[in-house]
Each structure stands twice: as C-alpha cells, then as structure tokens.
Design a protein around this motif. Sequence first.
Motif, PDB file in Angstrom:
ATOM      1  N   LYS A   1     -29.234  -3.581 -12.820  1.00  0.00           N
ATOM      2  CA  LYS A   1     -29.675  -4.946 -13.158  1.00  0.00           C
ATOM      3  C   LYS A   1     -29.533  -5.213 -14.653  1.00  0.00           C
ATOM      4  CE  LYS A   1     -33.042  -5.386  -9.447  1.00  0.00           C
ATOM      5  NZ  LYS A   1     -34.467  -5.415  -9.108  1.00  0.00           N
ATOM      6  N   ARG A   2     -29.947  -4.249 -15.468  1.00  0.00           N
ATOM      7  CA  ARG A   2     -29.853  -4.438 -16.919  1.00  0.00           C
ATOM      8  C   ARG A   2     -28.402  -4.532 -17.375  1.00  0.00           C
ATOM      9  NH1 ARG A   2     -33.927  -0.141 -17.398  1.00  0.00           N
ATOM     10  NH2 ARG A   2     -32.263   1.131 -18.250  1.00  0.00           N
ATOM     11  N   ILE A   3     -27.546  -3.707 -16.801  1.00  0.00           N
ATOM     12  CA  ILE A   3     -26.136  -3.742 -17.172  1.00  0.00           C
ATOM     13  C   ILE A   3     -25.503  -5.054 -16.725  1.00  0.00           C
ATOM     14  CG2 ILE A   3     -23.869  -2.726 -16.715  1.00  0.00           C
ATOM     15  CD1 ILE A   3     -25.290   0.004 -16.658  1.00  0.00           C
ATOM     16  N   LEU A   4     -25.812  -5.491 -15.522  1.00  0.00           N
ATOM     17  CA  LEU A   4     -25.250  -6.752 -15.032  1.00  0.00           C
ATOM     18  C   LEU A   4     -25.612  -7.910 -15.953  1.00  0.00           C
ATOM     19  CD1 LEU A   4     -25.785  -6.476 -11.169  1.00  0.00           C
ATOM     20  CD2 LEU A   4     -23.601  -6.455 -12.396  1.00  0.00           C
ATOM     21  N   SER A   5     -26.809  -7.862 -16.496  1.00  0.00           N
ATOM     22  CA  SER A   5     -27.229  -8.956 -17.384  1.00  0.00           C
ATOM     23  C   SER A   5     -26.447  -8.972 -18.697  1.00  0.00           C
ATOM     24  CB  SER A   5     -28.730  -8.871 -17.670  1.00  0.00           C
ATOM     25  OG  SER A   5     -29.018  -7.771 -18.513  1.00  0.00           O
ATOM     26  N   GLN A   6     -25.760  -7.866 -19.016  1.00  0.00           N
ATOM     27  CA  GLN A   6     -24.987  -7.767 -20.256  1.00  0.00           C
ATOM     28  C   GLN A   6     -23.505  -8.080 -20.074  1.00  0.00           C
ATOM     29  OE1 GLN A   6     -26.240  -6.982 -23.353  1.00  0.00           O
ATOM     30  NE2 GLN A   6     -28.267  -7.076 -22.458  1.00  0.00           N
ATOM     31  N   LEU A   7     -23.043  -8.199 -18.820  1.00  0.00           N
ATOM     32  CA  LEU A   7     -21.629  -8.460 -18.576  1.00  0.00           C
ATOM     33  C   LEU A   7     -21.256  -9.882 -18.973  1.00  0.00           C
ATOM     34  CD1 LEU A   7     -21.067  -6.807 -15.064  1.00  0.00           C
ATOM     35  CD2 LEU A   7     -20.391  -5.915 -17.296  1.00  0.00           C
ATOM     36  N   SER A   8     -19.981 -10.084 -19.252  1.00  0.00           N
ATOM     37  CA  SER A   8     -19.501 -11.433 -19.543  1.00  0.00           C
ATOM     38  C   SER A   8     -19.661 -12.280 -18.281  1.00  0.00           C
ATOM     39  CB  SER A   8     -18.029 -11.387 -19.962  1.00  0.00           C
ATOM     40  OG  SER A   8     -17.216 -11.066 -18.849  1.00  0.00           O
ATOM     41  N   PRO A   9     -19.761 -13.599 -18.419  1.00  0.00           N
ATOM     42  CA  PRO A   9     -19.947 -14.448 -17.233  1.00  0.00           C
ATOM     43  C   PRO A   9     -18.869 -14.241 -16.163  1.00  0.00           C
ATOM     44  CG  PRO A   9     -20.355 -15.721 -19.215  1.00  0.00           C
ATOM     45  CD  PRO A   9     -19.824 -14.383 -19.655  1.00  0.00           C
ATOM     46  N   ASP A  10     -17.618 -14.117 -16.578  1.00  0.00           N
ATOM     47  CA  ASP A  10     -16.543 -13.911 -15.602  1.00  0.00           C
ATOM     48  C   ASP A  10     -16.679 -12.574 -14.886  1.00  0.00           C
ATOM     49  OD1 ASP A  10     -15.422 -16.363 -16.217  1.00  0.00           O
ATOM     50  OD2 ASP A  10     -13.966 -15.527 -17.625  1.00  0.00           O
ATOM     51  N   GLU A  11     -16.955 -11.523 -15.644  1.00  0.00           N
ATOM     52  CA  GLU A  11     -17.089 -10.196 -15.043  1.00  0.00           C
ATOM     53  C   GLU A  11     -18.347 -10.106 -14.179  1.00  0.00           C
ATOM     54  OE1 GLU A  11     -14.745  -7.958 -14.939  1.00  0.00           O
ATOM     55  OE2 GLU A  11     -13.479  -9.117 -16.287  1.00  0.00           O
ATOM     56  N   LEU A  12     -19.407 -10.791 -14.582  1.00  0.00           N
ATOM     57  CA  LEU A  12     -20.636 -10.820 -13.787  1.00  0.00           C
ATOM     58  C   LEU A  12     -20.373 -11.466 -12.430  1.00  0.00           C
ATOM     59  CD1 LEU A  12     -23.663 -10.396 -13.407  1.00  0.00           C
ATOM     60  CD2 LEU A  12     -24.031 -12.565 -14.613  1.00  0.00           C
ATOM     61  N   LYS A  13     -19.630 -12.553 -12.428  1.00  0.00           N
ATOM     62  CA  LYS A  13     -19.307 -13.246 -11.183  1.00  0.00           C
ATOM     63  C   LYS A  13     -18.547 -12.320 -10.234  1.00  0.00           C
ATOM     64  CE  LYS A  13     -16.800 -17.251  -9.414  1.00  0.00           C
ATOM     65  NZ  LYS A  13     -15.926 -18.369  -9.751  1.00  0.00           N
ATOM     66  N   VAL A  14     -17.547 -11.608 -10.763  1.00  0.00           N
ATOM     67  CA  VAL A  14     -16.758 -10.685  -9.954  1.00  0.00           C
ATOM     68  C   VAL A  14     -17.635  -9.535  -9.458  1.00  0.00           C
ATOM     69  CG1 VAL A  14     -14.836  -9.036 -10.006  1.00  0.00           C
ATOM     70  CG2 VAL A  14     -14.583 -11.284 -11.064  1.00  0.00           C
TER      71      VAL A  14
ATOM     72  N   LYS B   1     -25.641  -2.512 -24.418  1.00  0.00           N
ATOM     73  CA  LYS B   1     -24.524  -3.331 -24.892  1.00  0.00           C
ATOM     74  C   LYS B   1     -23.241  -2.517 -24.905  1.00  0.00           C
ATOM     75  CE  LYS B   1     -26.943  -6.869 -27.331  1.00  0.00           C
ATOM     76  NZ  LYS B   1     -26.711  -7.988 -28.185  1.00  0.00           N
ATOM     77  N   GLN B   2     -23.320  -1.254 -25.314  1.00  0.00           N
ATOM     78  CA  GLN B   2     -22.133  -0.396 -25.291  1.00  0.00           C
ATOM     79  C   GLN B   2     -21.668  -0.177 -23.862  1.00  0.00           C
ATOM     80  OE1 GLN B   2     -23.589   2.983 -27.578  1.00  0.00           O
ATOM     81  NE2 GLN B   2     -21.980   2.593 -29.064  1.00  0.00           N
ATOM     82  N   MET B   3     -22.622   0.052 -22.961  1.00  0.00           N
ATOM     83  CA  MET B   3     -22.256   0.253 -21.564  1.00  0.00           C
ATOM     84  C   MET B   3     -21.596  -0.995 -21.009  1.00  0.00           C
ATOM     85  SD  MET B   3     -25.391   2.358 -19.861  1.00  0.00           S
ATOM     86  CE  MET B   3     -26.748   1.598 -20.723  1.00  0.00           C
ATOM     87  N   ALA B   4     -22.188  -2.144 -21.280  1.00  0.00           N
ATOM     88  CA  ALA B   4     -21.647  -3.395 -20.762  1.00  0.00           C
ATOM     89  C   ALA B   4     -20.256  -3.660 -21.322  1.00  0.00           C
ATOM     90  CB  ALA B   4     -22.591  -4.548 -21.083  1.00  0.00           C
TER      91      ALA B   4
END
Length: 158
Positions: A108-121, A81-84
């Motif tokens: 993969k684990r970090i991507l799952s913690q990103l905000s939806p907008d940041e994940l999309k980018v 969570k801190q990394m994300a």
Amino acid sequence: MLGHLLKPEYEELIARKEWDALRGALEELDPADIAEVIHDLPPEDSGVIFRVLPRHIAGEAFEYLPLDQQTEVVQALGSEKQMAAMLNEMAPDDRTRLLEELPAEVTKRILSQLSPDELKVARQLLGYAEGTAGRYMTPEYLSLKASMRVNEALQYLR
C-alpha cells in the motif's frame, strides 16, 4: 577494467564507500550482469548498489533478481521513494509479482508513491485474481499487421 570486478572487489568498494567507483564499475555492466553481482551480495550491500545506480538501470537489474531477493532488496532500501522510483521503472508484470509477495502494508505504501500512470497499471493488474493470466500479463505490447514484411515490421518497431 572496473566493469569486470570480482565480488570481493565490489564489496571492498562498498566498504570503502567509494560510490563513484562503484557506480562506474556497475554502469559498464548489462543489467543482467548487475543482477548476478547483486545476487551474491548480502541484502544491505544490495541496497547500496541500488542507491548508487541510475534509476533506469536499477529498475532493469532489479527485474533479473529472483523474487525472494527482490523482497530482501526492497526491505534493505528502506526509503519508500527509492523503492517507488525503482518500481516505476520495472515492467508492469514483474512489478505485480513483487508487490503480491510483499506484506500488504508495504505494498500500500509503495503504491501510494508510484506515478499516476504506473499506479493505474499496477491496480489494474493487481485487480485480477491470483494465479490468473491477467495478473501476470503485460499491458505493454506492439501490434503488427499480418501483411507486413519482416523489414517493414522491423522498421515499424524501431
């Protein structure tokens, strides 16, 4: 002034667990200067610094670190969570460079913690082939009209 401490003084604050003093000293510095302080510290101390800094400052400072040290800090932080949170604050192109250097499982684990907008980018940029301009470009840009005068452009940018 606290913002101009030497490396041993930062290490001493960490060793004494004086988190408020450490945060205060670091908040007086520009993100590039914070990265310079971090560059000389062991990874476990670097992780401490990123834990005490406000997220937006940590994200900016993180971008100034060399890629190999970014990887070390990510591993030292431990908490996904801190990394994300920190990665959510990074520029998309810098985040992409880091994510491609991390082990696939960590990415993969970090991507799952990103905000939806940041994940999309992040997915969009990671979708480009390695070594291509598309992978390293930033989707954040401003467009100006060719007919704009300098003062109009500056006003528009502000």
